[in-house]
Write a protein that holds these residues in place. Structure first.
Motif, PDB file in Angstrom:
ATOM      1  N   UNK A  49       0.811  -1.221   0.000  1.00 41.53           N
ATOM      2  CA  UNK A  49       0.000   0.000   0.000  1.00 41.53           C
ATOM      3  C   UNK A  49       0.845   1.273   0.000  1.00 41.53           C
ATOM      4  N   UNK A  50       2.157   1.142   0.078  1.00 36.09           N
ATOM      5  CA  UNK A  50       2.992   2.339   0.170  1.00 36.09           C
ATOM      6  C   UNK A  50       3.342   2.883  -1.224  1.00 36.09           C
ATOM      7  N   UNK A  51       3.650   4.156  -1.263  1.00 37.57           N
ATOM      8  CA  UNK A  51       4.006   4.817  -2.521  1.00 37.57           C
ATOM      9  C   UNK A  51       5.259   4.217  -3.148  1.00 37.57           C
ATOM     10  N   UNK A  52       6.196   3.805  -2.311  1.00 41.33           N
ATOM     11  CA  UNK A  52       7.443   3.233  -2.817  1.00 41.33           C
ATOM     12  C   UNK A  52       7.163   1.946  -3.610  1.00 41.33           C
ATOM     13  N   UNK A  53       6.213   1.139  -3.139  1.00 41.99           N
ATOM     14  CA  UNK A  53       5.832  -0.086  -3.846  1.00 41.99           C
ATOM     15  C   UNK A  53       5.222   0.257  -5.205  1.00 41.99           C
ATOM     16  N   UNK A  59       7.989  -4.228 -13.778  1.00 37.30           N
ATOM     17  CA  UNK A  59       6.673  -4.870 -13.848  1.00 37.30           C
ATOM     18  C   UNK A  59       6.506  -6.122 -12.978  1.00 37.30           C
ATOM     19  N   UNK A  60       7.570  -6.926 -12.838  1.00 44.87           N
ATOM     20  CA  UNK A  60       7.443  -8.152 -12.048  1.00 44.87           C
ATOM     21  C   UNK A  60       7.362  -7.892 -10.548  1.00 44.87           C
ATOM     22  N   UNK A  61       7.573  -6.665 -10.164  1.00 47.08           N
ATOM     23  CA  UNK A  61       7.500  -6.277  -8.754  1.00 47.08           C
ATOM     24  C   UNK A  61       6.091  -6.511  -8.190  1.00 47.08           C
ATOM     25  N   UNK A  62       5.084  -6.438  -9.045  1.00 42.81           N
ATOM     26  CA  UNK A  62       3.692  -6.627  -8.591  1.00 42.81           C
ATOM     27  C   UNK A  62       3.460  -8.025  -8.039  1.00 42.81           C
ATOM     28  N   UNK A  63       4.294  -9.007  -8.429  1.00 42.38           N
ATOM     29  CA  UNK A  63       4.166 -10.383  -7.954  1.00 42.38           C
ATOM     30  C   UNK A  63       4.967 -10.654  -6.681  1.00 42.38           C
ATOM     31  N   UNK A  94      11.159   2.055   3.971  1.00 40.70           N
ATOM     32  CA  UNK A  94       9.807   2.478   3.651  1.00 40.70           C
ATOM     33  C   UNK A  94       9.003   1.487   2.840  1.00 40.70           C
ATOM     34  N   UNK A  95       9.591   0.341   2.518  1.00 39.51           N
ATOM     35  CA  UNK A  95       8.931  -0.657   1.675  1.00 39.51           C
ATOM     36  C   UNK A  95       8.529  -1.911   2.456  1.00 39.51           C
TER      37      UNK A  95
END
Length: 116
Positions: free
Chosen positions: A38-42, A50-54, A96-97
């Motif tokens: 839910x953080x802005x850094x994410x 793009x693969x960060x979403x997984x 922050x992540x």
């Protein structure tokens, strides 16, 4: 290497965690934390990678000081602990992540930490 296992439920929560990572996390050589989705850094990281979403977890060394952070590698894991990708400390910071995990400490680990 520590003979006390750190987490009591890591194999249940992260069944696809590679054995090497499991052993180094359990022996307290490496740390695992959940990613705060839910953080802005994410959200920013997802737009760049793009693969960060997984990614649900990240494995890192808690012993690397800030001066040497750029030489570190962060290993990102999927929901079941499967290894997805890694990123160098020169490319991103974890500050922050991170959020707490749903992993439970073993009684032996809690006792060893309290007795230090």
């Amino acid at each position: 290497m520590n003979d006390i296992s750190k987490y009591s439920n890591i194999e249940k929560e992260l069944p696809k965690l590679p054995e090497l990572l499991l052993n180094t996390i359990q022996s307290d050589v490496l740390e695992v934390k959940s990613i705060d989705k839910s953080c802005d850094k994410y959200l920013d990281a997802c737009s760049k990678i793009p693969e960060f979403k997984d990614a649900y977890y990240v494995v890192f060394s808690k012993y690397i000081d800030k001066k040497n952070h750029k030489f570190e590698r962060f290993i990102f894991l999927g929901k079941e602990g499967e290894e997805l990708f890694d990123i160098s400390g020169a490319e991103m910071e974890l500050y922050g992540l991170l959020s707490c995990t749903n992993l439970s400490y073993t009684p032996e680990y809690k006792s060893s930490v309290l007795n230090k």
